[in-house]
Design a protein around this motif. Structure first.
Motif, PDB file in Angstrom:
ATOM      1  N   ALA A  84      37.820  39.277  46.742  1.00 47.90           N
ATOM      2  CA  ALA A  84      37.811  37.981  46.061  1.00 47.90           C
ATOM      3  C   ALA A  84      38.704  36.989  46.805  1.00 47.90           C
ATOM      4  O   ALA A  84      38.343  35.827  46.984  1.00 47.90           O
ATOM      5  CB  ALA A  84      38.271  38.146  44.619  1.00 47.90           C
ATOM      6  N   CYS A  85      39.842  37.431  47.252  1.00 47.54           N
ATOM      7  CA  CYS A  85      40.766  36.560  47.967  1.00 47.54           C
ATOM      8  C   CYS A  85      40.139  36.025  49.248  1.00 47.54           C
ATOM      9  O   CYS A  85      40.247  34.854  49.566  1.00 47.54           O
ATOM     10  CB  CYS A  85      42.050  37.308  48.314  1.00 47.54           C
ATOM     11  SG  CYS A  85      43.165  37.496  46.926  1.00 47.54           S
ATOM     12  N   ARG A  86      39.481  36.890  49.966  1.00 46.37           N
ATOM     13  CA  ARG A  86      38.864  36.456  51.217  1.00 46.37           C
ATOM     14  C   ARG A  86      37.825  35.381  50.955  1.00 46.37           C
ATOM     15  O   ARG A  86      37.748  34.405  51.685  1.00 46.37           O
ATOM     16  CB  ARG A  86      38.183  37.642  51.915  1.00 46.37           C
ATOM     17  CG  ARG A  86      39.157  38.453  52.728  1.00 46.37           C
ATOM     18  CD  ARG A  86      38.462  39.630  53.399  1.00 46.37           C
ATOM     19  NE  ARG A  86      39.447  40.694  53.626  1.00 46.37           N
ATOM     20  CZ  ARG A  86      39.138  41.953  53.886  1.00 46.37           C
ATOM     21  NH1 ARG A  86      37.864  42.331  53.947  1.00 46.37           N
ATOM     22  NH2 ARG A  86      40.075  42.830  54.077  1.00 46.37           N
ATOM     23  N   ARG A  87      37.075  35.589  49.920  1.00 45.86           N
ATOM     24  CA  ARG A  87      36.037  34.608  49.606  1.00 45.86           C
ATOM     25  C   ARG A  87      36.630  33.243  49.315  1.00 45.86           C
ATOM     26  O   ARG A  87      36.018  32.220  49.598  1.00 45.86           O
ATOM     27  CB  ARG A  87      35.219  35.065  48.394  1.00 45.86           C
ATOM     28  CG  ARG A  87      33.983  35.845  48.725  1.00 45.86           C
ATOM     29  CD  ARG A  87      33.007  35.822  47.571  1.00 45.86           C
ATOM     30  NE  ARG A  87      33.586  36.337  46.348  1.00 45.86           N
ATOM     31  CZ  ARG A  87      33.731  37.627  46.082  1.00 45.86           C
ATOM     32  NH1 ARG A  87      33.340  38.519  46.953  1.00 45.86           N
ATOM     33  NH2 ARG A  87      34.256  38.017  44.944  1.00 45.86           N
ATOM     34  N   HIS A  88      37.807  33.211  48.721  1.00 44.88           N
ATOM     35  CA  HIS A  88      38.372  31.934  48.307  1.00 44.88           C
ATOM     36  C   HIS A  88      39.510  31.457  49.196  1.00 44.88           C
ATOM     37  O   HIS A  88      40.194  30.497  48.848  1.00 44.88           O
ATOM     38  CB  HIS A  88      38.869  32.041  46.865  1.00 44.88           C
ATOM     39  CG  HIS A  88      37.768  32.230  45.870  1.00 44.88           C
ATOM     40  ND1 HIS A  88      37.284  31.218  45.095  1.00 44.88           N
ATOM     41  CD2 HIS A  88      37.022  33.320  45.557  1.00 44.88           C
ATOM     42  CE1 HIS A  88      36.314  31.676  44.330  1.00 44.88           C
ATOM     43  NE2 HIS A  88      36.136  32.953  44.584  1.00 44.88           N
TER      44      HIS A  88
ATOM     45  N   SER B 211      36.784  48.396  41.475  1.00 48.73           N
ATOM     46  CA  SER B 211      36.802  47.344  42.464  1.00 48.73           C
ATOM     47  C   SER B 211      36.132  46.069  41.916  1.00 48.73           C
ATOM     48  O   SER B 211      36.616  44.956  42.141  1.00 48.73           O
ATOM     49  CB  SER B 211      36.109  47.893  43.698  1.00 48.73           C
ATOM     50  OG  SER B 211      35.896  46.922  44.616  1.00 48.73           O
ATOM     51  N   THR B 212      35.054  46.247  41.196  1.00 47.09           N
ATOM     52  CA  THR B 212      34.370  45.101  40.586  1.00 47.09           C
ATOM     53  C   THR B 212      35.240  44.460  39.515  1.00 47.09           C
ATOM     54  O   THR B 212      35.311  43.235  39.390  1.00 47.09           O
ATOM     55  CB  THR B 212      33.043  45.550  39.953  1.00 47.09           C
ATOM     56  OG1 THR B 212      32.345  46.353  40.884  1.00 47.09           O
ATOM     57  CG2 THR B 212      32.216  44.364  39.541  1.00 47.09           C
TER      58      THR B 212
ATOM     59  N   SER C 175      36.593  40.595  39.490  1.00 42.52           N
ATOM     60  CA  SER C 175      36.405  39.742  38.338  1.00 42.52           C
ATOM     61  C   SER C 175      37.731  39.159  37.861  1.00 42.52           C
ATOM     62  O   SER C 175      37.814  37.978  37.496  1.00 42.52           O
ATOM     63  CB  SER C 175      35.723  40.574  37.258  1.00 42.52           C
ATOM     64  OG  SER C 175      35.841  39.977  36.025  1.00 42.52           O
ATOM     65  N   ALA C 176      38.750  39.971  37.886  1.00 43.05           N
ATOM     66  CA  ALA C 176      40.076  39.499  37.472  1.00 43.05           C
ATOM     67  C   ALA C 176      40.563  38.397  38.404  1.00 43.05           C
ATOM     68  O   ALA C 176      41.086  37.368  37.965  1.00 43.05           O
ATOM     69  CB  ALA C 176      41.065  40.657  37.460  1.00 43.05           C
TER      70      ALA C 176
ATOM     71  N   GLU D  81      33.186  32.528  28.487  1.00 42.90           N
ATOM     72  CA  GLU D  81      33.019  32.946  29.875  1.00 42.90           C
ATOM     73  C   GLU D  81      34.236  33.691  30.386  1.00 42.90           C
ATOM     74  O   GLU D  81      34.133  34.576  31.223  1.00 42.90           O
ATOM     75  CB  GLU D  81      32.826  31.701  30.753  1.00 42.90           C
ATOM     76  CG  GLU D  81      31.425  31.464  31.224  1.00 42.90           C
ATOM     77  CD  GLU D  81      31.451  30.379  32.283  1.00 42.90           C
ATOM     78  OE1 GLU D  81      30.576  30.409  33.162  1.00 42.90           O
ATOM     79  OE2 GLU D  81      32.342  29.501  32.231  1.00 42.90           O
ATOM     80  N   ASP D  82      35.378  33.273  29.872  1.00 43.19           N
ATOM     81  CA  ASP D  82      36.628  33.741  30.442  1.00 43.19           C
ATOM     82  C   ASP D  82      37.031  35.162  30.071  1.00 43.19           C
ATOM     83  O   ASP D  82      38.124  35.582  30.372  1.00 43.19           O
ATOM     84  CB  ASP D  82      37.767  32.781  30.054  1.00 43.19           C
ATOM     85  CG  ASP D  82      37.753  31.562  30.959  1.00 43.19           C
ATOM     86  OD1 ASP D  82      36.723  31.366  31.630  1.00 43.19           O
ATOM     87  OD2 ASP D  82      38.744  30.834  30.994  1.00 43.19           O
ATOM     88  N   GLN D  83      36.149  35.888  29.423  1.00 44.87           N
ATOM     89  CA  GLN D  83      36.559  37.235  29.076  1.00 44.87           C
ATOM     90  C   GLN D  83      35.518  38.287  29.425  1.00 44.87           C
ATOM     91  O   GLN D  83      34.788  38.778  28.566  1.00 44.87           O
ATOM     92  CB  GLN D  83      36.931  37.305  27.607  1.00 44.87           C
ATOM     93  CG  GLN D  83      38.423  37.418  27.422  1.00 44.87           C
ATOM     94  CD  GLN D  83      38.805  37.317  25.991  1.00 44.87           C
ATOM     95  OE1 GLN D  83      38.243  36.519  25.246  1.00 44.87           O
ATOM     96  NE2 GLN D  83      39.747  38.124  25.589  1.00 44.87           N
ATOM     97  N   PRO D  84      35.468  38.627  30.676  1.00 40.74           N
ATOM     98  CA  PRO D  84      34.483  39.622  31.089  1.00 40.74           C
ATOM     99  C   PRO D  84      34.796  40.963  30.432  1.00 40.74           C
ATOM    100  O   PRO D  84      35.962  41.302  30.240  1.00 40.74           O
ATOM    101  CB  PRO D  84      34.690  39.739  32.601  1.00 40.74           C
ATOM    102  CG  PRO D  84      35.657  38.691  32.981  1.00 40.74           C
ATOM    103  CD  PRO D  84      36.352  38.241  31.753  1.00 40.74           C
ATOM    104  N   VAL D  85      33.755  41.669  30.088  1.00 37.83           N
ATOM    105  CA  VAL D  85      33.936  43.001  29.513  1.00 37.83           C
ATOM    106  C   VAL D  85      33.159  44.005  30.356  1.00 37.83           C
ATOM    107  O   VAL D  85      31.977  43.800  30.633  1.00 37.83           O
ATOM    108  CB  VAL D  85      33.407  43.054  28.066  1.00 37.83           C
ATOM    109  CG1 VAL D  85      33.596  44.456  27.499  1.00 37.83           C
ATOM    110  CG2 VAL D  85      34.116  42.033  27.192  1.00 37.83           C
ATOM    111  N   PHE D  86      33.817  45.035  30.773  1.00 34.61           N
ATOM    112  CA  PHE D  86      33.141  46.074  31.548  1.00 34.61           C
ATOM    113  C   PHE D  86      33.021  47.355  30.732  1.00 34.61           C
ATOM    114  O   PHE D  86      33.996  47.808  30.148  1.00 34.61           O
ATOM    115  CB  PHE D  86      33.918  46.372  32.827  1.00 34.61           C
ATOM    116  CG  PHE D  86      33.832  45.265  33.827  1.00 34.61           C
ATOM    117  CD1 PHE D  86      32.826  45.257  34.781  1.00 34.61           C
ATOM    118  CD2 PHE D  86      34.741  44.218  33.799  1.00 34.61           C
ATOM    119  CE1 PHE D  86      32.739  44.229  35.697  1.00 34.61           C
ATOM    120  CE2 PHE D  86      34.654  43.184  34.718  1.00 34.61           C
ATOM    121  CZ  PHE D  86      33.651  43.188  35.671  1.00 34.61           C
TER     122      PHE D  86
END
Lengths: 341, 341
Positions: B85-89, B298-299, B303-304, B321-326
DNA sequence: TAACTTTATGACAGCGCTGGTCATTTTGTA
DNA sequence: TACAAAATGACCAGCGCTGTCATAAAGTTA
């Protein structure tokens, strides 16, 4: 709240440049001044900003750790050691897990170094054993330290930390020999890792010294995995003349071997001794816990980082000092016992 | 060799200010311009200098990951997700392993954030479950995202990624029930980790739904370790009416249980079914491989991080939106089978 | 003690970027 | 066509530090 170089300078009654000099231990600063500045830094809990240093300086204040190792325990230990060293010296650590077998790997490493302006790189197997990486890094003039398997410092490899797998394996084998074992089998790790070869060599050397010829059937190729250990041990234990001890190239393999022996109702260590290598958490998660060789990964990592920092600085490049050698130590636990006749 | 914002501006035919605007997605930039700039950035492989941005900006472009987890596999997976995620942003990741039980831990976290000027923090258990950390972080106005065990998004916890251990445990238990098991035991993890409680609750709920009362003797307290699994299973299998299936709170415990059963010559899965949780490499290093619940660490980490980046930006703060649930998914392997009557 | 070398220290620009302030140009709309 | 609104650029300061060069203090020589 935020302490900068100015605060330190003010407190020490000097200019910020002088503080900078002290930080980078540049020459031409009076000892009295150095002391004053150091004291001010301590009193203010000053921590230089890596960001600012990176930006301002041609050299940089972060090092990278590139790895591709399925052994999570190993990686975590390495990170810890590197991190400790970095904190001590005000460096930052950039971690970069990647795929060593990817075709563009050399370019990837170069890009990483150039973009992040790294002061240097720490490489562990398999990267430390890839000549193309070393060449590429040298060609762009980047410092790096490799952690590799080896026993004798050589002037060619001035930037290496050696792990003496040979001697450690020799000692482990001796431990088994002293317990009266002579029928000892060896479960190899991956061929690509030189550690496996070194350990095997140490094993053979110990046998030879006692005048024992290694039985070729007792040397089983494999890989650094639990499955490999299961497979190898199963094969060994089906032999008409079984070994009385098994030297597994690492703890995972040993755990697999232990598992296989259990399946066949072979008592450990009464009927069969098993040793591992590395002293990973694995070796404590078996029953009985494994006799193994303690590999101080975190210390090794620290040493590698220190070496890198030393390189980065001008001056002191004494050949001998620059090649630390670590010998994993024998750790006797309950998976080995006197041979039963 | 080194691409700066000026190069991008020149190539896109705009001013550096506009490039900056695009990078930080500030308002009042035409879509066409955005595209032009993005294209130029791609063509030049432009990567903004995190050092410069951190230095110049009040907000920062690195996030921290603070952890204290003995499970190396978990940590490595989390790091990978965060790093992606960091690399993407264009963010950097600062890793900070530490001791959650150290008395000065709150101050340590605060120091870290302030000194490294972090944009935010990602917290996993046990840090994500420590109210004092959350309070301290809020009080100094630092963004953070917690990965915690839970099933129902609540407006109170807007900065959480939920892992629905309850539902996953419910499903796993159902799997066992469908195989005809009714005598199912549960090996708990550490009390301090809410995941253990959630999984137990899901387990109980599934039983209740089938009209089965959980036998209190079948619920064994413990911790997330191999040893705990050995101990718990040994205890269970000594009971006059043994369970026909064991639900272990994670793969390590399950591996321990498997080990214990083996010692007692109990065939898995013929005589006893065992399930784990997490789908860690552990679950593949046993024989037979474990039925488990795949937890996509990892996913979850990605997401976090995304959530954190979104927070950092102005605007878009939609509650839902702000609360993904896995929900970890059931993964059936060979350690479970139809109950033998 | 003057003249000169060496050593110690400071002033200042600049690393690559953001954030602010205005000025200017382009676009959309009545 | 006129005018408001949106889009963009020009410019400057400054983040915390280092590199360069100038200057001041100390040490040396004759």
């Amino acid at each position: 709240m935020k302490v900068t170089i100015h605060d330190v300078a003010a407190r020490a009654g000097v200019s910020i440049k002088t503080v900078s000099r002290v930080m980078n231990n540049e020459p031409s600063v009076k000892q009295a001044t150095i002391d004053k500045v150091n004291q001010a830094m301590q009193e203010l809990h000053y921590q230089p900003s890596a960001a600012a240093r990176n930006l301002a300086s041609t050299k940089s204040y972060s090092i990278g750790y590139i790895y591709d190792n399925p052994n999570a325990y190993y990686v975590i230990d390495m990170q810890r050691g590197l991190l400790d060293a970095c904190r001590r010296h005000g460096y930052e650590l950039l971690i970069h897990p990647t795929n060593a077998k990817s075709p563009g790997i050399v370019q990837e490493v170069i890009d990483l170094v150039q973009h992040s302006r790294l002061a240097g790189l720490v490489l562990t197997p398999p990267f430390s054993e890839m000549p193309e990486i070393a060449e590429a890094l040298s060609s762009i003039n980047v410092d790096f330290v490799r952690i590799i398997s080896g026993s004798t410092p050589s002037p060619k490899q001035t930037n290496c930390v050696l792990v003496d797998d040979f001697t450690a394996a020799f000692k482990i084998t001796n431990h088994l020999l002293e317990l009266g074992h002579s029928q000892i089998a060896f479960l190899c790790g991956d061929d690509e890792h030189s550690s496996s070869g070194e350990r095997l060599a140490g094993f053979k050397a110990a046998l030879t010294k006692r005048g024992i010829n290694a039985n070729p059937k007792f040397i089983v190729p494999g890989s650094y995995s639990f499955e490999s250990g299961v497979k190898g041990a199963t094969q060994l234990l089906a032999l008409p003349n079984k070994p009385t001890a098994i030297f597994a190239c690492n703890d995972e393999i040993a755990a697999g071997a232990l598992f296989s022996a259990r399946l066949q109702h072979i008592e450990i260590p009464q009927q069969l001794s098993i040793v591992g290598f590395e002293n990973s958490p694995f070796s404590r998660q078996t029953w009985p816990p494994l006799t193994t060789a303690h590999q101080p990964n975190s210390t090794i990592a620290q040493s590698a980082a220190e070496l890198l920092f030393k390189h980065t600085r001008p001056g002191n490049h004494s050949q001998t000092e620059d090649q630390p050698v670590f010998i994993p130590e024998l750790l006797v636990r309950e998976s080995t016992a006197q041979v039963s006749s």
